[in-house]
Enzyme design. Structure first.
Site, PDB file in Angstrom:
ATOM      1  N   GLY A  11       0.838  -1.856   0.201  1.00 54.14           N
ATOM      2  CA  GLY A  11      -0.127   0.082   0.073  1.00 54.14           C
ATOM      3  C   GLY A  11       1.406   1.309  -0.206  1.00 54.14           C
ATOM      4  O   GLY A  11       2.119   1.270   0.733  1.00 54.14           O
ATOM      5  N   ALA A  22      15.546  10.593  -1.416  1.00 56.02           N
ATOM      6  CA  ALA A  22      16.319  10.751  -0.469  1.00 56.02           C
ATOM      7  C   ALA A  22      17.546   8.904  -1.121  1.00 56.02           C
ATOM      8  O   ALA A  22      18.498   9.846  -0.530  1.00 56.02           O
ATOM      9  CB  ALA A  22      16.540  10.493   0.948  1.00 56.02           C
ATOM     10  N   ARG A  72       0.347  -4.965  -5.916  1.00 52.82           N
ATOM     11  CA  ARG A  72       0.522  -7.165  -5.456  1.00 52.82           C
ATOM     12  C   ARG A  72       0.911  -8.044  -7.009  1.00 52.82           C
ATOM     13  O   ARG A  72       0.635  -7.419  -7.683  1.00 52.82           O
ATOM     14  CB  ARG A  72      -0.972  -6.941  -4.486  1.00 52.82           C
ATOM     15  N   ASP A 103       5.137  -5.339   6.411  1.00 51.03           N
ATOM     16  CA  ASP A 103       6.051  -5.974   6.621  1.00 51.03           C
ATOM     17  C   ASP A 103       6.340  -6.992   5.385  1.00 51.03           C
ATOM     18  O   ASP A 103       7.213  -8.411   4.979  1.00 51.03           O
ATOM     19  CB  ASP A 103       5.295  -7.475   7.258  1.00 51.03           C
ATOM     20  N   GLY A 104       4.891  -7.211   4.803  1.00 55.45           N
ATOM     21  CA  GLY A 104       4.677  -8.271   3.264  1.00 55.45           C
ATOM     22  C   GLY A 104       6.219  -7.945   2.226  1.00 55.45           C
ATOM     23  O   GLY A 104       7.130  -9.086   1.682  1.00 55.45           O
ATOM     24  N   THR A 125       4.701   2.949   5.088  1.00 53.53           N
ATOM     25  CA  THR A 125       2.690   1.955   5.898  1.00 53.53           C
ATOM     26  C   THR A 125       3.014   2.994   6.851  1.00 53.53           C
ATOM     27  O   THR A 125       2.969   3.581   7.563  1.00 53.53           O
ATOM     28  CB  THR A 125       3.193   0.621   6.084  1.00 53.53           C
ATOM     29  N   ILE A 126       1.386   3.474   6.060  1.00 51.38           N
ATOM     30  CA  ILE A 126       0.257   4.276   6.874  1.00 51.38           C
ATOM     31  C   ILE A 126       0.069   3.888   8.727  1.00 51.38           C
ATOM     32  O   ILE A 126      -0.256   3.833   9.699  1.00 51.38           O
ATOM     33  CB  ILE A 126      -0.743   4.680   6.688  1.00 51.38           C
ATOM     34  N   ASP A 127       0.053   1.913   8.354  1.00 49.80           N
ATOM     35  CA  ASP A 127      -0.590   0.918  10.006  1.00 49.80           C
ATOM     36  C   ASP A 127       0.291   0.800  11.352  1.00 49.80           C
ATOM     37  O   ASP A 127       0.419   1.315  11.914  1.00 49.80           O
ATOM     38  CB  ASP A 127      -0.589  -0.053   9.407  1.00 49.80           C
ATOM     39  N   ASP A 129       2.861  -0.209  12.003  1.00 50.33           N
ATOM     40  CA  ASP A 129       2.813  -1.793  12.127  1.00 50.33           C
ATOM     41  C   ASP A 129       4.034  -2.824  11.987  1.00 50.33           C
ATOM     42  O   ASP A 129       3.801  -4.183  11.922  1.00 50.33           O
ATOM     43  CB  ASP A 129       1.473  -2.920  11.752  1.00 50.33           C
ATOM     44  N   ARG A 171      -5.570  -2.213   9.197  1.00 52.18           N
ATOM     45  CA  ARG A 171      -5.170  -3.741   9.374  1.00 52.18           C
ATOM     46  C   ARG A 171      -5.946  -4.365  10.431  1.00 52.18           C
ATOM     47  O   ARG A 171      -7.003  -3.858  11.418  1.00 52.18           O
ATOM     48  CB  ARG A 171      -3.876  -4.084   8.697  1.00 52.18           C
ATOM     49  N   HIS A 215     -23.365  14.005  22.743  1.00 54.14           N
ATOM     50  CA  HIS A 215     -22.841  13.716  21.379  1.00 54.14           C
ATOM     51  C   HIS A 215     -21.617  13.122  21.742  1.00 54.14           C
ATOM     52  O   HIS A 215     -21.381  12.826  22.823  1.00 54.14           O
ATOM     53  CB  HIS A 215     -22.514  14.818  20.523  1.00 54.14           C
TER      54      HIS A 215
END
Length: 319
Positions: A11, A22, A72, A103-104, A125-127, A129, A171, A215
């Protein structure tokens, strides 16, 4: 080492272009040629290579996405395809490869390294993780995008006295939800790393109503459950209409934050340094504000751990 290559995989994440820049400019500073591999591992297999000079990466530091594109390509786990990729690299006179991704992507880089072709991974990655680094490129930008969206949603929630569920990406990691929830003052945050009871959410909503607050913002990480599913459950339990917003892929786009640009610059430069030292099978990251490198295998063999103290703090501050 006379020539290296760089690719982006998985992603897209804001700051990938800054990392590419860079890598290219650090390499040229050391008189090393750089080749861009387009469309990730698929392009590596199909030989989609183009030289990258200083001008190739001009004006991209502020752009989201990736100029090298991504795709992918699960077939890359096959040994025959990996061998073809190495053959393509060797035919181009390329001596090392920088892989920007999650990681993939790291698994592919490690497979090539084990076959004798040195690779270094940069966490994009934005995750957030990836074990071994406290922050990944793209996380800060995604976080700010989510917070800005939730601030706007809260305006409507306050005006109409509504309860909103906001589903964020990540994820199976809860970092975006955790940090966004704390920064946006969400009343409830749900993450995959922590179990929860629906009745606890209901009780929290009832306590808020009892003190006159009409709210609420509930943030749910996509790895917990879809926001619409949670909304339906809460409507059945409370009898109150729940509105749901799914932020989706808007979190992956946009100009990278200053923090992500600086992080990308530091990690991209370090990746080139490692290749120049003859090292492969390494990943770069940040620990205690310092740039570090570690074994690529750690990034996908170890399990990512969320900072649960932030989860506890968000609950304490949203009483």
């Amino acid at each position: 080492m006379k020539k290296i290559a760089v690719l982006t995989s998985g992603g897209d994440a804001p700051g990938m272009n800054a990392a590419i820049r860079a890598v290219v400019r650090k390499a040229h500073y050391h008189k090393i040629d750089v080749v861009g591999v387009y469309y990730g591992y698929e392009g590596l297999y199909n030989g989609k290579f183009e030289p990258l000079d200083l001008g190739s990466v001009g004006g991209i530091i502020q752009r989201g996405g990736t100029m090298l594109y991504s795709a992918r390509f699960p077939e890359f786990k096959e040994e025959e395809i990996q061998n073809k990729a190495i053959e393509n690299l060797r035919n181009q006179g390329i001596d090392g490869l920088v892989v920007i991704g999650g990681d993939g992507s790291y698994r592919g880089a490690m497979a090539l390294t084990e076959k004798g072709f040195p690779c270094v991974g940069i966490p994009g990655t934005i995750d957030n993780d990836i074990p071994g680094t406290e922050y990944t490129i793209g996380f800060d930008t995604a976080l700010n995008t989510a917070v800005e969206a939730i601030d706007k949603i809260r305006d409507t929630a306050t005006s109409h006295e509504n309860t909103f569920i906001v589903e964020v990406m990540g994820r199976n990691a809860g970092d975006i939800a955790l940090w966004t929830g704390l920064a946006a003052g969400a009343e409830t945050v749900l993450i995959p790393e922590e179990e929860f009871e629906i009745e606890d959410i209901v009780a929290r909503l009832e306590r808020s109503a009892a003190r006159g607050k009409r709210h609420s913002i509930i943030i749910v990480a996509e790895g917990v459950m879809p926001g619409h599913k949670l909304g339906k459950i809460l409507e059945e339990r409370t009898g109150v209409q729940i509105r749901v917003s799914v932020l989706g892929h808007m979190q992956r786009g946009g100009a990278p934050s200053a923090r992500d640009r600086v992080l990308a610059g530091r990690l991209g430069a370090k990746a080139v340094e490692l290749l120049l030292e003859g090292q492969g099978g390494r990943a770069v990251g940040i620990h205690n504000h310092a740039v570090v490198d570690y074994d690529l295998k750690e990034a996908y063999e170890n399990k990512h751990k969320a900072d649960v103290s932030l989860y506890t703090l968000s609950k304490e501050l949203s009483i």
